[in-house]
Design a protein around this motif. Structure first.
Motif, PDB file in Angstrom:
ATOM      1  N   PRO A 117       0.615  -1.305  -0.071  1.00 61.10           N
ATOM      2  CA  PRO A 117       0.164   0.357  -0.302  1.00 61.10           C
ATOM      3  C   PRO A 117       1.202   1.271  -0.148  1.00 61.10           C
ATOM      4  CG  PRO A 117      -0.854  -1.404   1.970  1.00 61.10           C
ATOM      5  CD  PRO A 117       0.464  -1.649   0.909  1.00 61.10           C
ATOM      6  N   GLY A 118       0.432   2.106  -1.000  1.00 60.63           N
ATOM      7  CA  GLY A 118       0.771   3.745  -1.050  1.00 60.63           C
ATOM      8  C   GLY A 118       2.380   3.013  -1.912  1.00 60.63           C
ATOM      9  N   ARG A 121       1.993   4.992  -5.473  1.00 57.84           N
ATOM     10  CA  ARG A 121       1.929   6.911  -5.096  1.00 57.84           C
ATOM     11  C   ARG A 121       3.320   7.123  -5.587  1.00 57.84           C
ATOM     12  NH1 ARG A 121       2.330   9.149  -1.403  1.00 57.84           N
ATOM     13  NH2 ARG A 121       2.394   7.152   0.362  1.00 57.84           N
ATOM     14  N   LEU A 122       4.278   6.610  -4.337  1.00 59.43           N
ATOM     15  CA  LEU A 122       5.220   6.919  -3.769  1.00 59.43           C
ATOM     16  C   LEU A 122       6.410   7.059  -4.964  1.00 59.43           C
ATOM     17  CD1 LEU A 122       7.226   8.474  -2.433  1.00 59.43           C
ATOM     18  CD2 LEU A 122       7.140   5.814  -0.833  1.00 59.43           C
ATOM     19  N   SER A 229       2.865   2.659   7.438  1.00 62.59           N
ATOM     20  CA  SER A 229       2.700   2.114   6.095  1.00 62.59           C
ATOM     21  C   SER A 229       3.353   3.362   5.142  1.00 62.59           C
ATOM     22  CB  SER A 229       1.631   1.227   5.380  1.00 62.59           C
ATOM     23  OG  SER A 229       1.131   3.118   5.749  1.00 62.59           O
ATOM     24  N   GLU A 231       2.079   4.450   3.387  1.00 67.05           N
ATOM     25  CA  GLU A 231       1.439   5.258   3.236  1.00 67.05           C
ATOM     26  C   GLU A 231       1.137   6.728   3.874  1.00 67.05           C
ATOM     27  OE1 GLU A 231      -2.805   2.692   4.123  1.00 67.05           O
ATOM     28  OE2 GLU A 231      -3.149   2.916   1.678  1.00 67.05           O
ATOM     29  N   HIS A 232       2.110   6.354   4.503  1.00 64.12           N
ATOM     30  CA  HIS A 232       2.908   7.614   5.446  1.00 64.12           C
ATOM     31  C   HIS A 232       4.015   8.491   4.805  1.00 64.12           C
ATOM     32  CE1 HIS A 232      -0.401   6.725   8.870  1.00 64.12           C
ATOM     33  NE2 HIS A 232       0.165   5.511   8.506  1.00 64.12           N
ATOM     34  N   ASP A 234       5.500  10.728   1.726  1.00 62.17           N
ATOM     35  CA  ASP A 234       5.223  11.032   0.278  1.00 62.17           C
ATOM     36  C   ASP A 234       6.566  11.924   0.222  1.00 62.17           C
ATOM     37  OD1 ASP A 234       5.169  13.139   1.736  1.00 62.17           O
ATOM     38  OD2 ASP A 234       3.610  13.976   1.427  1.00 62.17           O
ATOM     39  N   GLY A 252      -1.503  12.102   6.191  1.00 65.44           N
ATOM     40  CA  GLY A 252      -2.504  10.845   7.608  1.00 65.44           C
ATOM     41  C   GLY A 252      -2.169  11.270   8.701  1.00 65.44           C
TER      42      GLY A 252
END
Length: 258
Positions: A117-118, A121-122, A229, A231-232, A234, A252
């Motif tokens: 996950p993520g 995007r990264l 994760s 998702e945290h 960027d 997040g």
């Protein structure tokens, strides 16, 4: 793989010392490169490795103890294979076992491997912002090239495999080679890892480390940030890891606690 993606560099193409790349003049405190682990960090593959190890040893007449998973996760193939042989007493050599493990893993990922996950995007953000990025893995070249089919080779200016350096993780060599290959100061590189072995390698190289634990917990420490994760994570967050900068909150989350 490299013949179809000319822009991708690997240590297999440049034996010995990796090629340096020209980098633009940037502020001394700026992030110069992002170095990413593969298994368990970008792709959800650590479970595949354990499944293969379990099946191979079952075929040899031995059962693996689940507690051993934390010992072998993230480590170089020779070390993991040697540990499992010693722990089980299996009648097999490291070269033969390594071949069986690599073949079994390649069969698992033949139809692709899921990204963490993520991760997508990264990677897209790093490419869009022209951030020099390297894939740094303890896995062998044959495995990395298969996984790149799922990850997208275009996301990386450089890839380094565990069988292309004299000493792989937990030694600093892979991350020092990646920084040199991208023309970056290791202290201005952000590393994202999921295991204690990988974190040890990155910290020994003098990099700023983000740990995203996959199998075993990793404690925060000086120069190390632990997040649940990708998702945290960027680009703004990675830039904030550099010495002399103000660290922003992880995406997040609330205010970040270093």
């Amino acid at each position: 793989m490299t013949s179809t993606v000319p822009a991708l560099k690997t240590l297999a193409q440049t034996p010995g010392t990796p090629r340096a790349t020209k980098t633009p003049q940037i502020p001394a405190a700026a992030l110069q490169a992002v170095l990413l682990d593969m298994d368990g960090t970008l792709v959800d593959s650590e479970g595949f490795w354990w499944e293969v190890e379990t099946e191979v040893f079952a075929g040899l007449g031995h059962a693996l103890d689940l507690s051993w998973r934390e010992v072998v996760v993230g480590g170089p193939m020779d070390r993991s294979a040697g540990f499992l042989i010693e722990a089980t007493g299996a009648d097999i050599g490291i070269p033969e076992l390594t071949l069986l493990l690599n073949e079994g893993f390649e069969e698992r990922i033949a139809r692709g491997v899921p990204l963490m996950p993520g991760a997508a995007r990264l990677l897209a953000e790093l490419v869009a912002q022209d951030i020099p990025t390297a894939l740094v893995s303890a896995s062998h070249r044959r495995v990395i090239d298969r996984v790149l089919d799922s990850l997208g080779a275009h996301h990386f200016a450089l890839t380094i495999a565990g069988d292309e350096v004299a000493r792989t993780k937990p030694h600093p060599d892979p991350y020092l080679a990646a920084a040199a290959g991208l023309g970056a100061d290791p202290a201005r590189c952000a590393v994202v890892e999921d295991t204690a072995t990988g974190v040890a390698a990155a910290e020994a190289a003098g990099c700023q480390v983000v740990a995203v634990p996959s199998v075993a917990p990793i404690a925060p420490a000086a120069g190390r940030t632990v997040v649940p994760s990708l998702e945290h994570v960027d680009l703004a967050f990675l830039r904030g890891l550099m010495p002399g900068t103000v660290r922003p909150p992880a995406p997040g989350t609330g205010p970040h606690q270093p």
